[in-house]
Design a protein around this motif. Structure first.
Motif, PDB file in Angstrom:
ATOM      1  N   THR A  53       1.507 -10.683  -3.486  1.00 62.01           N
ATOM      2  CA  THR A  53       2.840 -10.710  -3.757  1.00 62.01           C
ATOM      3  C   THR A  53       3.059  -9.186  -3.481  1.00 62.01           C
ATOM      4  O   THR A  53       2.354  -8.318  -3.190  1.00 62.01           O
ATOM      5  N   THR A  54       4.156  -8.829  -3.739  1.00 65.33           N
ATOM      6  CA  THR A  54       4.803  -7.217  -3.959  1.00 65.33           C
ATOM      7  C   THR A  54       3.701  -6.242  -4.510  1.00 65.33           C
ATOM      8  O   THR A  54       3.487  -6.458  -5.694  1.00 65.33           O
ATOM      9  N   ASP A  55       2.903  -5.560  -3.603  1.00 63.54           N
ATOM     10  CA  ASP A  55       2.147  -4.698  -4.145  1.00 63.54           C
ATOM     11  C   ASP A  55       0.931  -4.997  -5.075  1.00 63.54           C
ATOM     12  O   ASP A  55       0.798  -4.492  -6.156  1.00 63.54           O
ATOM     13  N   ILE A  95       6.563  -0.727   3.133  1.00 63.60           N
ATOM     14  CA  ILE A  95       7.064  -2.033   3.379  1.00 63.60           C
ATOM     15  C   ILE A  95       6.787  -2.876   2.151  1.00 63.60           C
ATOM     16  O   ILE A  95       6.579  -4.413   2.164  1.00 63.60           O
ATOM     17  N   GLY A  96       6.412  -2.470   1.172  1.00 64.70           N
ATOM     18  CA  GLY A  96       6.289  -3.237  -0.206  1.00 64.70           C
ATOM     19  C   GLY A  96       4.925  -3.815  -0.340  1.00 64.70           C
ATOM     20  O   GLY A  96       4.463  -4.509  -1.467  1.00 64.70           O
ATOM     21  N   PHE A  97       4.026  -3.644   0.515  1.00 67.73           N
ATOM     22  CA  PHE A  97       2.375  -4.365   0.233  1.00 67.73           C
ATOM     23  C   PHE A  97       1.731  -3.148   1.369  1.00 67.73           C
ATOM     24  O   PHE A  97       1.658  -3.222   2.444  1.00 67.73           O
ATOM     25  N   ASP A 178       3.746  -9.635   9.731  1.00 68.39           N
ATOM     26  CA  ASP A 178       4.096 -10.971   9.514  1.00 68.39           C
ATOM     27  C   ASP A 178       4.787 -11.801  10.728  1.00 68.39           C
ATOM     28  O   ASP A 178       5.857 -10.893  11.074  1.00 68.39           O
ATOM     29  N   SER A 179       4.270 -12.559  11.055  1.00 66.85           N
ATOM     30  CA  SER A 179       4.980 -13.366  12.059  1.00 66.85           C
ATOM     31  C   SER A 179       4.500 -14.890  12.200  1.00 66.85           C
ATOM     32  O   SER A 179       3.502 -15.011  11.621  1.00 66.85           O
ATOM     33  N   HIS A 261       5.362  -8.843   0.326  1.00 65.53           N
ATOM     34  CA  HIS A 261       6.623  -8.351  -0.257  1.00 65.53           C
ATOM     35  C   HIS A 261       7.818  -9.487   0.060  1.00 65.53           C
ATOM     36  O   HIS A 261       8.782  -9.548  -0.766  1.00 65.53           O
ATOM     37  N   GLY A 262       7.941  -9.970   1.079  1.00 69.02           N
ATOM     38  CA  GLY A 262       8.989 -11.181   1.502  1.00 69.02           C
ATOM     39  C   GLY A 262       8.705 -12.542   0.722  1.00 69.02           C
ATOM     40  O   GLY A 262       9.509 -13.197   0.321  1.00 69.02           O
ATOM     41  N   ASP A 263       7.483 -13.011   0.679  1.00 70.27           N
ATOM     42  CA  ASP A 263       7.158 -14.052   0.194  1.00 70.27           C
ATOM     43  C   ASP A 263       5.411 -14.160  -0.521  1.00 70.27           C
ATOM     44  O   ASP A 263       4.787 -13.384   0.148  1.00 70.27           O
TER      45      ASP A 263
END
Length: 413
Positions: A53-55, A95-97, A178-179, A261-263
């Protein structure tokens, strides 16, 4: 899919996710640890789950190692995890990670001795190595592609694979890891006749966001169509019509926040992506983070190998194989073959032939497929099946002649 539906006109859709999707990050971290352990201890027992998850990245599970080198790997868990995250492409702290700044936590302990005595040859009640768990596994193959995979999942995998290539090469510099992809195919009389929809959702940088509309630039969407979608279609299925196909790029309008970071991502949540995109059945077991004594993984690979060889031998145009095991018992409890009415050989005869031609006990199939090697990180992205390379031994069609001979022998009898 049911035989009654197979011959009618219908649409079928499958999806894939990129190596940077949160669940795939978790799968790859689990398999990076597995590979590092197998490199030093081919008989190591591993069942590792990962959460991202985030970081933050946490690994937990069971490992039973048999030598000092493998124990040394466990002491180096954090660096192995960071290296895996870097290989995936998470290197930007904005980007949070990212591989350097995320917190890494490990909670790994030895495997239960109750399980060990059922899996280790000579321990417990059985002389042979038994299955690492009970369960049922399916393998599938069909003649829709040269890889003998269903066309929707095959195209979906190749699309996210090309996105990764474009990102890693710098050809499309604004793509982030991520895609997702999704492909809808039209079928008639059991055969793919046209592509209907291709969806690509990819994380991107702010440079391709229109300042006025706050949406992704149309020119950027067109670049995905021209550099990713069309080349894959032209290379992989030029014989399938695409003139009626809609291309949908980032349908929410933009995709800036993504990845862990998003999910939150977890090992084992993409079992349909990992297999056949919804075609055929699934036994429910995930693959990543499991050593080959776990038949959830190794027997699923063998079931694919069997199904692919049956189709490659032209004994059927579509084939599904089910294997079932009980923990601690070497012989499979059942072997079932379904060719959905596309074979002149009965399912019961094919099941008997499968038992004769292929090694199905855990120890034998592990050796046959050469699974005690550090090969699994690459399997954890872009699909476990329909792939080429030294790692993917279950994709070989080396038993075609044996199957044909066995069928002739059965007829003669």
């Amino acid at each position: 899919m049911p035989q009654s539906d197979q011959r009618s006109a219908h649409l079928f859709t499958s999806e894939s996710v990129s190596m940077g999707h949160p669940d795939k990050v978790a799968d790859q971290v689990s398999d990076a640890l597995l590979d590092s352990l197998l490199a030093h201890d081919p008989k190591v027992r591993v069942a590792i789950e990962t959460l991202v998850t985030t970081d933050y990245c946490m690994v937990a599970g069971e490992v039973t190692a048999h030598n000092d080198a493998a124990h040394g790997v466990l002491k180096n868990t954090e660096q192995i995890i960071r290296d895996a995250i870097e290989r995936i492409g998470y290197t930007d702290p904005e980007i949070g990670f990212d591989c350097k700044s995320c917190d890494v936590v490990s909670r790994i302990h030895p495997q239960s001795p109750d399980i060990s005595q059922g899996v280790t040859a000579g321990e417990g009640l059985h002389e042979e190595q038994g299955a690492g768990d009970q369960g049922l596994m399916f393998g599938f193959a069909c003649n829709e592609t040269k890889q003998l995979m269903p066309l929707p999942i095959h195209l979906s995998h190749r699309l996210v694979e090309r996105l990764a290539e474009a990102r890693q090469s710098g050809k499309i510099g604004w793509i982030r890891p991520d895609s997702k992809s999704q492909v809808t195919v039209a079928y008639e009389d059991g055969k793919p006749i046209g592509l209907r929809t291709v969806v690509i959702s990819t994380q991107h940088t702010a440079e391709v966001v229109d300042a006025k509309t706050n949406q992704m630039l149309e020119s950027a969407k067109q670049q995905i169509v021209d550099e990713v979608i069309r080349p894959v279609i032209e290379r992989e299925c030029p014989q399938v019509a695409s003139d009626k196909c809609d291309f949908i790029i980032n349908p929410t309008g933009r995709f800036l926040v993504g990845g862990p970071h998003g999910d939150c991502g977890l090992t084992g949540r993409k079992i349909i992506v990992d297999t056949y995109g919804g075609r055929g059945r699934h036994g429910g077991g995930a693959f990543s983070g499991k050593d080959p004594s776990k038949v959830d993984r190794s027997a699923a690979y063998m079931a694919r190998h069997i199904a692919k060889n049956i189709v490659a031998a032209e004994l059927a145009t579509e084939c599904e194989v089910q294997l079932a095991y009980a923990i601690g018992i070497a012989e499979p409890l059942s072997v079932a073959v379904d060719t959905f009415g596309t074979s002149e050989v009965s399912s019961s005869r094919l099941a008997k032939i499968v038992r004769e031609v292929f090694p199905l006990k855990p120890a034998a199939l592990i050796d046959y497929l050469e699974l005690r090697r550090p090969i699994f990180f690459e399997t954890a992205r872009h699909g476990h099946f329909g792939r080429e390379g030294d790692a993917f031994t279950w994709e070989k069609t080396n038993r075609v002649n044996d199957l044909k001979a066995a069928c002739r022998s059965q007829v003669a009898v």
